[in-house]
Design an enzyme around this catalytic site. Structure first.
Site, PDB file in Angstrom:
ATOM      1  N   PRO A 274     -16.066   5.142 -15.463  1.00  0.00           N
ATOM      2  CA  PRO A 274     -17.220   4.433 -14.912  1.00  0.00           C
ATOM      3  C   PRO A 274     -18.528   5.087 -15.353  1.00  0.00           C
ATOM      4  O   PRO A 274     -18.603   6.303 -15.497  1.00  0.00           O
ATOM      5  CB  PRO A 274     -17.035   4.603 -13.399  1.00  0.00           C
ATOM      6  CG  PRO A 274     -16.335   5.915 -13.266  1.00  0.00           C
ATOM      7  CD  PRO A 274     -15.409   6.000 -14.456  1.00  0.00           C
ATOM      8  N   ARG A 276     -22.144   2.880 -15.182  1.00  0.00           N
ATOM      9  CA  ARG A 276     -23.159   2.151 -14.438  1.00  0.00           C
ATOM     10  C   ARG A 276     -22.926   2.178 -12.920  1.00  0.00           C
ATOM     11  O   ARG A 276     -23.848   2.382 -12.144  1.00  0.00           O
ATOM     12  CB  ARG A 276     -23.142   0.701 -14.923  1.00  0.00           C
ATOM     13  CG  ARG A 276     -24.294  -0.147 -14.455  1.00  0.00           C
ATOM     14  CD  ARG A 276     -24.096  -1.605 -14.894  1.00  0.00           C
ATOM     15  NE  ARG A 276     -23.786  -1.766 -16.300  1.00  0.00           N
ATOM     16  CZ  ARG A 276     -24.702  -1.906 -17.265  1.00  0.00           C
ATOM     17  NH1 ARG A 276     -25.972  -1.931 -16.955  1.00  0.00           N
ATOM     18  NH2 ARG A 276     -24.331  -2.034 -18.518  1.00  0.00           N
ATOM     19  N   CYS A 342     -46.893  -2.110 -28.613  1.00  0.00           N
ATOM     20  CA  CYS A 342     -47.413  -3.226 -29.393  1.00  0.00           C
ATOM     21  C   CYS A 342     -46.301  -4.193 -29.793  1.00  0.00           C
ATOM     22  O   CYS A 342     -45.996  -4.358 -30.979  1.00  0.00           O
ATOM     23  CB  CYS A 342     -48.133  -2.690 -30.609  1.00  0.00           C
ATOM     24  SG  CYS A 342     -49.379  -1.485 -30.146  1.00  0.00           S
ATOM     25  N   GLU A 343     -45.645  -4.786 -28.822  1.00  0.00           N
ATOM     26  CA  GLU A 343     -44.622  -5.804 -29.050  1.00  0.00           C
ATOM     27  C   GLU A 343     -44.641  -6.737 -27.839  1.00  0.00           C
ATOM     28  O   GLU A 343     -44.758  -6.263 -26.709  1.00  0.00           O
ATOM     29  CB  GLU A 343     -43.206  -5.190 -29.079  1.00  0.00           C
ATOM     30  CG  GLU A 343     -43.013  -4.109 -30.075  1.00  0.00           C
ATOM     31  CD  GLU A 343     -41.885  -4.404 -31.054  1.00  0.00           C
ATOM     32  OE1 GLU A 343     -41.268  -5.486 -30.962  1.00  0.00           O
ATOM     33  OE2 GLU A 343     -41.645  -3.543 -31.891  1.00  0.00           O
ATOM     34  N   TYR A 371     -28.155   3.829 -18.347  1.00  0.00           N
ATOM     35  CA  TYR A 371     -28.710   3.198 -19.557  1.00  0.00           C
ATOM     36  C   TYR A 371     -30.234   3.106 -19.468  1.00  0.00           C
ATOM     37  O   TYR A 371     -30.838   2.159 -19.948  1.00  0.00           O
ATOM     38  CB  TYR A 371     -28.058   1.829 -19.810  1.00  0.00           C
ATOM     39  CG  TYR A 371     -26.558   1.927 -19.822  1.00  0.00           C
ATOM     40  CD1 TYR A 371     -25.889   2.504 -20.900  1.00  0.00           C
ATOM     41  CD2 TYR A 371     -25.798   1.515 -18.722  1.00  0.00           C
ATOM     42  CE1 TYR A 371     -24.507   2.658 -20.892  1.00  0.00           C
ATOM     43  CE2 TYR A 371     -24.424   1.664 -18.706  1.00  0.00           C
ATOM     44  CZ  TYR A 371     -23.784   2.237 -19.788  1.00  0.00           C
ATOM     45  OH  TYR A 371     -22.421   2.391 -19.775  1.00  0.00           O
TER      46      TYR A 371
HETATM   47  C1  PLP Z   1     -19.978   2.235 -22.127  1.00  0.00           C
HETATM   48  C2  PLP Z   1     -18.574   2.637 -21.928  1.00  0.00           C
HETATM   49  C3  PLP Z   1     -18.094   2.949 -20.648  1.00  0.00           C
HETATM   50  C4  PLP Z   1     -18.929   2.841 -19.397  1.00  0.00           C
HETATM   51  O1  PLP Z   1     -19.210   1.532 -19.067  1.00  0.00           O
HETATM   52  P1  PLP Z   1     -19.910   1.158 -17.658  1.00  0.00           P
HETATM   53  O2  PLP Z   1     -20.061  -0.294 -17.723  1.00  0.00           O
HETATM   54  O3  PLP Z   1     -21.200   1.892 -17.606  1.00  0.00           O
HETATM   55  O4  PLP Z   1     -18.983   1.589 -16.585  1.00  0.00           O
HETATM   56  C5  PLP Z   1     -16.784   3.372 -20.530  1.00  0.00           C
HETATM   57  N1  PLP Z   1     -15.972   3.482 -21.613  1.00  0.00           N
HETATM   58  C6  PLP Z   1     -16.408   3.185 -22.869  1.00  0.00           C
HETATM   59  C7  PLP Z   1     -15.475   3.321 -23.999  1.00  0.00           C
HETATM   60  C8  PLP Z   1     -17.710   2.749 -23.066  1.00  0.00           C
HETATM   61  O5  PLP Z   1     -18.123   2.447 -24.294  1.00  0.00           O
END
Ligand code: PLP
Length: 418
Positions: A274, A276, A342-343, A371
Site C-alpha cells: 500500500p 496512497r 508559466c503553463e 504522490y
Molecule cells: C505504485 C505502486 C504501488 C502503490 O500503489 P498505491 O496505489 O499507492 O497503493 C504498489 N506496488 C507497485 C508495484 C506500484 O507500482
C-alpha cells in the site's frame, strides 16, 4: 479519521496550529501527521493479522526517510522501484528481508545493489529481466529470490495513467504466458522462485478487481503445483483508494476480509504494497495566497505552490480539497487556485467553490501525503519545498527547503564557453 481538524476556527495538525508552523517555515511546505501515518499503517497491518503477511509500504508514494522510518518501526517492509528507493529504504533502516523490488526497467547496477543487499524478492516483469538477474546473481555468487508480476488483464476502473493490469500496459507478464515463464525460470541456475505478484493499479475504490485478480492467481498457483513449483509468497501489490472528494473506497478491514477469504487456505505469506491508502490523507500542502485577480470569466487565486510542487491536478486532473487555515467570516466564490508557473496546466483546483481568499491568507491543499512531494520537480527553477512532520504538540522539519545553490548542483560551464 485524520488529524487535520479545526479548533477555534484554526486548522490544526494534531495539537499544532498550522499558522504557527507557517510563522517558522516558509511556505509552501508539505505537512504530515505522524499520528495519522501511524494509525493508517497499524489499521492496515492489523486487518491482516489472522494470516502470515508483510506490509511493504510503496516508497514511491512518499519516500521521506522519516516517513519510512515511521512504518519500519512498526515492523513494516518496503516496496521499491529503483536503486534510489533502495538507498532511501536502507537509510531509513529497512530490513533487507522485508524489501520487494518491482518495476519494468531495473538496471544492472540497481540489480547488483539489490542482490548485494539480499532483498526478499524481485518482482520480475520480463524474460530478459529474469535472465539478466540470473546472470548477475551468478557473477556475484548469490541467488535471487523472485516472483513474476502477472498481468491479469483486469480493469481496475481507475484513471488510465494509474491503471496497470490490462493487456495493453507495459507491466507484468501476460497471464496466459506465465506458466511457461515459471517453468523456464525453474531451470535457471541462480534463481529461486518464491512468489506470484501483481499490482493492477492505484486509487481503486471497488473490491471486485482485487477479487478477480486473486482468482487468477489461485488458478496459476494450482497449475504451478502440478509442475512441482511451490509458491510461498503472494504479493497483491497496492492500489486501495482513498477519499479525495466523494469517493467511498472500502475500509482496509473489508478489503482484508475479502482478500483473506480468497487465500487463507493456501498457506502463503501475503505481501501488500500500500502507498496512497497509508500516506495520502496523512499529509497536506500548505500554501500562501500571493495575489487574487479576476477576468471577465473567472476568479483566480494565485498561490505560492504550483504544479511542480503537486503534480496530480495537472497530470491527472485530480481533485484535492482546498481549506482555509483560518476560518473567517468571508464570502465564498467560484475560482481557480493556480500557481506561478508559466503553463495553463498549472492549477491546483479549478472552478471550485472556495472562501474568498485574500492576499496573505494560508490555504491547505488536502490529501497531499502520497504522490505529492515525491512527484515534485524543479520546473521553472523553483526550489523544492520543505517537509514537516507533526507529532503531538511538536513539529520537526524532516526535509529542508532547497536553496539556490541546490538548483545548479552538478552543472558546469565548459571551458569553451568561458
Ligand atoms: C505504485 C505502486 C504501488 C502503490 O500503489 P498505491 O496505489 O499507492 O497503493 C504498489 N506496488 C507497485 C508495484 C506500484 O507500482
Amino acid at each position: 479519521m485524520h488529524d487535520f481538524q479545526y479548533k477555534d476556527n484554526e486548522l490544526y495538525c494534531e495539537d499544532v496550529p498550522i499558522s504557527a508552523i507557517a510563522k517558522d517555515v516558509e511556505t509552501p511546505f508539505y505537512l504530515y501527521s505522524h499520528n495519522t501515518l501511524l494509525n493508517h499503517f497499524n489499521v492496515f497491518d492489523t486487518a491482516f493479522s489472522s494470516i502470515k503477511h508483510l506490509v511493504c509500504f510503496s516508497v514511491k508514494a512518499n519516500s521521506n526517510i522519516a516517513v519510512l522510518k515511521t512504518f519500519i518501526n512498526q515492523g513494516g517492509g518496503v516496496d521499491i522501484v529503483s536503486g534510489g528507493e533502495l538507498f532511501r529504504a536502507l537509510m531509513a533502516g529497512a530490513e533487507p528481508r522485508k524489501i520487494v523490488y518491482s518495476g519494468v526497467g531495473k538496471k544492472i547496477d540497481e540489480i547488483e545493489f539489490a542482490l548485494q543487499t539480499d532483498i526478499l524478492m524481485f518482482n520480475i516483469e520480463s524474460t530478459q529481466e529474469l535472465e539478466v538477474i540470473d546472470d548477475i546473481a551468478g557473477e556475484i555468487g548469490t541467488r535471487a529470490r523472485i516472483s513474476f508480476r502477472i498481468n491479469p488483464d483486469i480493469d481496475p476502473k481507475t484513471h488510465p495513467y494509474i491503471s496497470t493490469g490490462l493487456k495493453k500496459h507495459k507491466f507484468g507478464i501476460n497471464k496466459d504466458k506465465s506458466l511457461e515463464k515459471y517453468i523456464y525460470a525453474k531451470r535457471l541456475k541462480n534463481i529461486d522462485i518464491i512468489g506470484v505478484d501483481c499490482h493492477i493499479g492505484s486509487q481503486i475504490t471497488d473490491l471486485t478487481p482485487f477479487i478477480d485478480t486473486l482468482e487468477r492467481i489461485r488458478e496459476l498457483i494450482s497449475e504451478l503445483q502440478k509442475e512441482g513449483i511451490g509458491i510461498s509468497h503472494i504479493d497483491l501489490g497496492g492500489g486501495l483508494g482513498i477519499t479525495y472528494d466523494e469517493e467511498t473506497p472500502p475500509h482496509p478491514n473489508i478489503y482484508a476480509q475479502e482478500v483473506i477469504k480468497q487465500i487463507s487456505d493456501l498457506n502463503c505469506t501475503l505481501i501488500l504494497e500500500p502507498g496512497r491508502v497509508i500516506a495520502g490523507n496523512a499529509g497536506i500542502l500548505v500554501t500562501k495566497v500571493l495575489y487574487t485577480k479576476e477576468n471577465e470569466e473567472k476568479n483566480f487565486v494565485i498561490v505560492d505552490a504550483a504544479m511542480n510542487d503537486l503534480a496530480r491536478p495537472a497530470l491527472y486532473g485530480s481533485y484535492h480539497g482546498i481549506q482555509p487555515v483560518k476560518l473567517e467570516e468571508k464570502g465564498q466564490f467560484m475560482a481557480d487556485l493556480v500557481g506561478p508557473i508559466c503553463e495553463s496546466g498549472d492549477f491546483l483546483a479549478r472552478d471550485r467553490d472556495m472562501p474568498q481568499f485574500e492576499r496573505g491568507d494560508l490555504a491547505a491543499i488536502m490529501s497531499a501525503g502520497a504522490y505529492g512531494f515525491t512527484m515534485s520537480s524543479n520546473y521553472n527553477s523553483r526550489l523544492r519545498v520543505s517537509e514537516v512532520m507533526v507529532t503531538g504538540d511538536n513539529f520537526h522539519i524532516i526535509r529542508e527547503r532547497e536553496e539556490y545553490d541546490d538548483l545548479i548542483k552538478g552543472e558546469n560551464i565548459p571551458q569553451f564557453l568561458s
